[in-house]
Design a protein around this motif. Structure first.
Motif, PDB file in Angstrom:
ATOM      1  N   ALA A  49       0.815  -1.214   0.000  1.00  0.00           N
ATOM      2  CA  ALA A  49       0.000   0.000   0.000  1.00  0.00           C
ATOM      3  C   ALA A  49       0.847   1.262   0.000  1.00  0.00           C
ATOM      4  CB  ALA A  49      -0.938   0.005   1.208  1.00  0.00           C
ATOM      5  N   THR A  50       2.123   1.144   0.316  1.00  0.00           N
ATOM      6  CA  THR A  50       3.019   2.305   0.321  1.00  0.00           C
ATOM      7  C   THR A  50       3.877   2.372  -0.932  1.00  0.00           C
ATOM      8  OG1 THR A  50       4.822   1.120   1.445  1.00  0.00           O
ATOM      9  CG2 THR A  50       3.140   2.150   2.837  1.00  0.00           C
ATOM     10  N   ARG A  51       3.634   1.495  -1.897  1.00  0.00           N
ATOM     11  CA  ARG A  51       4.454   1.427  -3.099  1.00  0.00           C
ATOM     12  C   ARG A  51       3.656   1.866  -4.328  1.00  0.00           C
ATOM     13  NH1 ARG A  51      10.021   0.511  -2.425  1.00  0.00           N
ATOM     14  NH2 ARG A  51      10.292  -0.532  -0.403  1.00  0.00           N
ATOM     15  N   SER A  52       4.382   2.127  -5.413  1.00  0.00           N
ATOM     16  CA  SER A  52       3.743   2.485  -6.670  1.00  0.00           C
ATOM     17  C   SER A  52       3.341   1.224  -7.426  1.00  0.00           C
ATOM     18  CB  SER A  52       4.697   3.323  -7.521  1.00  0.00           C
ATOM     19  OG  SER A  52       5.825   2.547  -7.912  1.00  0.00           O
ATOM     20  N   LYS A  53       2.631   1.412  -8.524  1.00  0.00           N
ATOM     21  CA  LYS A  53       2.170   0.282  -9.333  1.00  0.00           C
ATOM     22  C   LYS A  53       3.345  -0.535  -9.860  1.00  0.00           C
ATOM     23  CE  LYS A  53      -0.419  -0.718 -13.578  1.00  0.00           C
ATOM     24  NZ  LYS A  53      -1.225  -0.113 -14.674  1.00  0.00           N
TER      25      LYS A  53
END
Length: 293
Positions: A49-53
């Motif tokens: 949830a804290t990362r990019s796609k």
């Protein structure tokens, strides 16, 4: 020396008996492994949830937090396909209302079945047990939907609230808990003192069954917060609950795992908060029921 040895001898068997309940190294290793195995999916969900796609698709996957949690939550709430904010509000209203209703009705019914004498009580309790053996939601989904159409409630959250206001499991659980937690002599003493039935319920029954109520409240809240099938049938996409919002997000976003994990993480937070807030009472209620059983 003899006197000293005589004094120390009784401590030996007692300390040996206490060591029986000490966890050995193997037990600690197994428990630590089970803890990591249980907690890792939740940890990984919050990491994603804290990362990019693109980062969510990296190999090997990242195991440390990133810096996009705020941006992901903003995109999640702004997503026009999921209506995630509306889903959170609707789920909170539905789960809270149903939980309050189930806990109140179950404690009243449990008090009646456990401590009050009336004709047909065993037949009624048996009928409630029968409802637990039959998957009424799956078998009665067509007539229940027709009822909602007749009432004009399709697409409205009261269609999700009404069918779950009473829970057979809750009535049975509180009946058993009240039977074990409240002695008959305590109720009879309150009767002798002139207390009415509702006074006995408020001043004698409720304080004694509070741990059981906390357990029932948590189970009911979790069940209704995670409910998917019935809301997906009776509610519209623009007026969802949180679980149907996540399903819509999955259909709209495809392989954007960062967004999907963000939605899942946000939907899990209320359950974690509820468990932290009432965890001690819940564990105490479970342990008390286990000991009395």
């Amino acid at each position: 020396m003899t006197a000293i040895q005589t004094r120390r001898r009784p401590a030996g068997p007692a300390s040996a008996a206490n060591r029986i309940w000490d966890a050995g190294p193997l037990t600690k290793v197994v428990l630590a492994f089970a803890l990591v195995l249980s907690a890792f999916p939740i940890y990984y969900m919050f990491i994603m949830a804290t990362r990019s796609k693109d980062e969510a698709l990296d190999t090997p996957p990242p195991l440390l937090p990133g810096g996009r949690l705020g941006e992901n939550i903003r995109q999640l709430l702004d997503n026009e396909n999921a209506y995630f904010a509306a889903g959170l509000i609707n789920s909170a209203i539905i789960a809270t209302t149903v939980t309050l209703s189930v806990v109140v009705i179950s404690t009243l019914a449990g008090f009646a079945f456990a401590k009050l004498k009336f004709k047909g009580s065993k037949i009624l309790l048996g009928s409630i047990l029968l409802t637990m053996m039959v998957p009424l939601q799956q078998m009665g989904i067509v007539p229940l939907y027709e009822m909602m159409v007749t009432l004009g409630w399709t697409g409205q959250i009261q269609a999700v609230i009404l069918p779950f206001l009473v829970n057979g499991f809750g009535v049975f659980m509180m009946t058993q808990y009240t039977t074990q937690a409240v002695p008959d002599e305590l109720v009879e003493a309150a009767r002798v003192d002139g207390a009415s039935t509702m006074r006995i319920y408020a001043n004698v029954i409720l304080p004694a069954v509070r741990p059981g109520m906390a357990v029932l409240a948590l189970l009911t809240f979790m069940q209704n917060w995670n409910e998917f099938m019935w809301p997906s049938i009776v509610l519209n996409p623009d007026n969802p609950v949180v679980q149907t919002s996540i399903a819509a997000l999955n259909q709209a976003q495809g392989t954007d795992y960062a967004m999907l994990f963000t939605g899942t993480a946000v939907s899990v937070l209320p359950l974690i908060i509820v468990f932290i807030a009432f965890g001690r009472q819940i564990v105490g209620g479970l342990m008390e029921g286990a000991v009395k059983a």
